[in-house]
Design an enzyme around this catalytic site. Structure first.
Site, PDB file in Angstrom:
ATOM      1  N   HIS A  55      15.098 -40.956  38.148  1.00  0.00           N
ATOM      2  CA  HIS A  55      15.598 -40.058  39.207  1.00  0.00           C
ATOM      3  C   HIS A  55      16.220 -40.884  40.329  1.00  0.00           C
ATOM      4  O   HIS A  55      15.514 -41.519  41.114  1.00  0.00           O
ATOM      5  CB  HIS A  55      14.456 -39.202  39.771  1.00  0.00           C
ATOM      6  N   HIS A  57      19.960 -40.903  43.019  1.00  0.00           N
ATOM      7  CA  HIS A  57      21.236 -40.284  43.425  1.00  0.00           C
ATOM      8  C   HIS A  57      22.253 -41.391  43.617  1.00  0.00           C
ATOM      9  O   HIS A  57      22.354 -41.974  44.694  1.00  0.00           O
ATOM     10  CB  HIS A  57      21.064 -39.489  44.723  1.00  0.00           C
ATOM     11  N   GLN A 150      23.273 -29.496  45.646  1.00  0.00           N
ATOM     12  CA  GLN A 150      22.525 -29.936  46.837  1.00  0.00           C
ATOM     13  C   GLN A 150      22.200 -28.790  47.804  1.00  0.00           C
ATOM     14  O   GLN A 150      21.158 -28.768  48.428  1.00  0.00           O
ATOM     15  CB  GLN A 150      23.334 -31.013  47.562  1.00  0.00           C
ATOM     16  N   HIS A 208      15.376 -30.155  41.256  1.00  0.00           N
ATOM     17  CA  HIS A 208      14.747 -30.601  42.504  1.00  0.00           C
ATOM     18  C   HIS A 208      13.838 -29.445  42.930  1.00  0.00           C
ATOM     19  O   HIS A 208      14.327 -28.422  43.406  1.00  0.00           O
ATOM     20  CB  HIS A 208      15.797 -30.873  43.574  1.00  0.00           C
ATOM     21  N   GLU A 211      10.604 -29.565  47.013  1.00  0.00           N
ATOM     22  CA  GLU A 211      10.549 -30.817  47.771  1.00  0.00           C
ATOM     23  C   GLU A 211      10.439 -30.467  49.247  1.00  0.00           C
ATOM     24  O   GLU A 211      11.386 -30.595  50.023  1.00  0.00           O
ATOM     25  CB  GLU A 211      11.810 -31.666  47.508  1.00  0.00           C
ATOM     26  N   ASP A 307      14.782 -42.229  43.599  1.00  0.00           N
ATOM     27  CA  ASP A 307      15.440 -41.172  44.356  1.00  0.00           C
ATOM     28  C   ASP A 307      16.661 -41.709  45.120  1.00  0.00           C
ATOM     29  O   ASP A 307      17.767 -41.298  44.853  1.00  0.00           O
ATOM     30  CB  ASP A 307      14.469 -40.490  45.320  1.00  0.00           C
TER      31      ASP A 307
HETATM   32 FE   FE2 Z   1      16.292 -36.389  44.480  1.00  0.00          FE
END
Ligand code: FE2
Length: 411
Positions: A55, A57, A150, A208, A211, A307
Site C-alpha cells: 500500500h 501512493h 480520493q 481505503h 481511515e 502508505d
Molecule cells: Fe492510503
C-alpha cells in the site's frame, strides 16, 4: 550462478542456491560448483523473497512541503495540501518523482508494489503516467495500480465515471473511500458501485476503509459482506481500517465473524496511521492502528504498507519495509519472540497474498529467482539493527545492491 551458505527465511541450517536461466534450479544444503560457474559465498547471511509494498501512493510521493507543509498532521489537511499541489501535476513531473521512488524501493529490496492513484482528476494525468511507467519498469519491479477516488465515488463530480474510465485504461483494482463520502448512504452506495465495476471488468478491490478515529465509521462491515456475498473473497482488501482501533469490543466480536467468513485481506500502514491518528484527541491519544494482533490471531491475512513516502501525509518516509514492521510491532503490542521472528511475513508472503502474486512468489526450486540477501543472519537481527539489503536479485539478475555498513568504535 551458485549462491553458497544462505539462511533462507527462518531456516536454522544454511543452504546453497543454484540459479539458472533466471529460475531457482536447485536449493540444497551443499551444492558443488559446476565447471566455470560463478560462485558467491554468502557467509551465512539471510535470504528472503523480495519485499512486497502492499500500500503506497506513488502519485503523491516526494511532494512534502510543496506548496506547503501539513502542519496539523491530520489526514484532512493532507488532502487539502494535495489539492493545492494538483494544479502542478504534469506527466513529466509525475514521471520524475515516481522514477526516483521506484529506485528507492528497489534499493530496499522491493520488487512488487501496489500503488493507489488518485483518479479524482478529470485529466487522469498521474494515472496515465504511472500506467506507462508500469510497463517501462516491468523487468525490475511489478507495479499494481488501484484506481483510488480520493474525494469519493459519489461525493465528487462524475466520480463513478472516472473510476470506470480508470479501470478501462488498465488499473488493476478498484478503490473506494467510504469514510470520506458525504453521507452513510453514499458510503454504502459507493461500495456497491466499486464492487459492481470490479466484477464487470474482472479487477481486484482495495478500499481505503474507515481511515478515521470515528467508532461510527463502519464501511468495513459492508466491504466484508460484499466480499462474502459476491464470492470475491480474497480479491478484496480493506486498507487502513483505523476506526477498528476505536470500535467497542461487543461490536468487534460481531464484526470478526463476517471478517473471517469473507476471506478478505487487510493492509495496515503503521507509521502513517500512528502519525495521522489520534489528532482530535487531547489525552489519552489513540494510536489508531487497526487490530493487527487480533486479526492475525483469527487467521486473517494482514500485511503492512508504507502508505506515503515524503508527502502531505508523511513528512518522512524512505520506502523501507523494515520500518513499517518495526513500528507495527511496537504499536500493535506484538513484540513476543515468535511474533518478532515471523514479522517479515507482513511485508513478504502476507503482502504477496494480498497482491495475488500467486505461485511464482517465494524461494523454491522451479520459481523465478527473485530474492534479497540481508546483512544479518536472521530477521531478528535484521529488524533490530536495520540491516542493509546487500543484494536484490530479479530473475537471477542483480538489480540493486548496498555496501554493508562498517562501524568502528574507538575505545
Ligand atoms: Fe492510503
Amino acid at each position: 550462478m551458485l549462491f553458497q551458505n544462505l539462511l533462507i527465511e527462518n531456516a536454522q541450517e544454511p543452504a546453497d542456491i543454484r540459479v539458472t536461466g533466471g529460475k531457482f534450479e536447485s536449493i540444497a544444503p551443499h551444492l558443488d560448483p559446476l565447471p566455470g560457474e560463478e560462485v558467491l559465498d554468502c557467509a551465512g547471511k539471510m535470504a528472503l523473497p523480495p519485499f512486497v509494498e502492499s500500500h503506497v501512493h506513488l502519485d503523491t510521493c516526494l511532494t512534502a512541503g510543496r506548496p506547503r507543509w501539513n502542519l496539523s498532521g491530520t489526514l484532512f489537511e493532507g488532502i487539502q495540501c494535495w489539492e493545492e499541489y494538483k494544479p502542478f501535476l504534469t506527466k513529466e513531473e509525475v514521471r520524475q518523482r515516481v522514477n526516483r521512488a521506484i529506485r528507492l524501493q528497489a534499493s530496499g529490496g522491493i520488487q512488487h508494489v501496489r500503488t493507489h492513484i488518485d483518479i479524482n482528476d478529470p485529466k487522469l494525468t498521474a494515472l496515465e503516467t504511472i500506467l506507462e511507467l508500469r510497463e517501462e519498469v516491468r523487468d525490475y519491479i511489478d507495479i499494481q495500480v488501484v484506481a483510488f477516488p480520493q474525494y469519493g465515488i459519489l461525493s465528487y463530480p462524475k466520480g463513478a465515471e472516472l473510476l470506470e474510465q480508470a479501470l478501462k485504461m488498465g488499473a488493476d483494482a478498484a478503490g473506494a473511500i467510504p469514510h470520506f463520502e458525504f453521507t452513510r448512504e453514499y458510503s454504502v452506495d459507493s461500495l456497491n458501485i466499486c464492487f459492481d465495476l470490479a466484477q464487470k471488468y474482472g479487477k481486484l478491490i482495495d478500499v481505503h476503509c474507515d481511515e478515521i478515529d470515528d467508532e461510527a465509521s463502519r464501511g468495513l462491515e459492508t466491504v466484508a459482506t460484499r466480499a462474502y456475498e459476491t464470492g470475491m473473497r480474497d480479491m478484496v482488501t480493506a486498507s487502513h481500517t483505523t476506526a477498528m482501533h476505536s470500535y467497542n469490543n461487543a461490536y468487534m466480536i460481531r464484526l470478526m465473524r463476517i471478517l473471517k467468513m469473507s476471506g478478505m485481506n487487510f493492509v495496515s500502514n503503521p507509521c502513517v496511521n500512528v502519525h495521522l491518528g489520534g489528532r482530535t484527541d487531547t489525552y489519552p491519544k489513540r494510536r489508531s492502528m487497526t487490530r493487527v494482533k487480533e486479526l492475525t490471531a483469527e487467521g486473517i491475512n494482514v500485511s503492512f504498507g508504507s502508505d506515503d513516502i515524503f508527502d502531505p501525509w508523511n513528512p518522512l518516509g524512505n520506502g523501507k519495509m523494515r520500518d513499517q514492521v518495526f513500528m507495527g510491532l511496537y504499536a500493535g503490542h506484538m513484540l513476543g519472540y515468535e511474533e518478532i521472528v515471523n514479522s517479515y511475513k507482513f511485508v513478504t508472503t502476507n503482502a504477496a497474498r494480498t497482491l495475488h502474486l500467486g505461485e511464482d512468489y517465494g524461494i523454491q526450486a522451479g520459481k523465478d529467482a527473485n530474492f534479497v540477501i540481508l546483512d544479518a543472519k536472521d530477521w531478528y537481527d535484521a529488524l533490530n539493527y536495520d540491516a542493509a539489503i546487500l543484494y536484490n536479485y530479479r530473475k537471477g539478475k542483480l538489480i540493486a545492491k548496498t555496501a554493508p555498513m562498517e562501524k568502528t568504535v574507538l575505545f
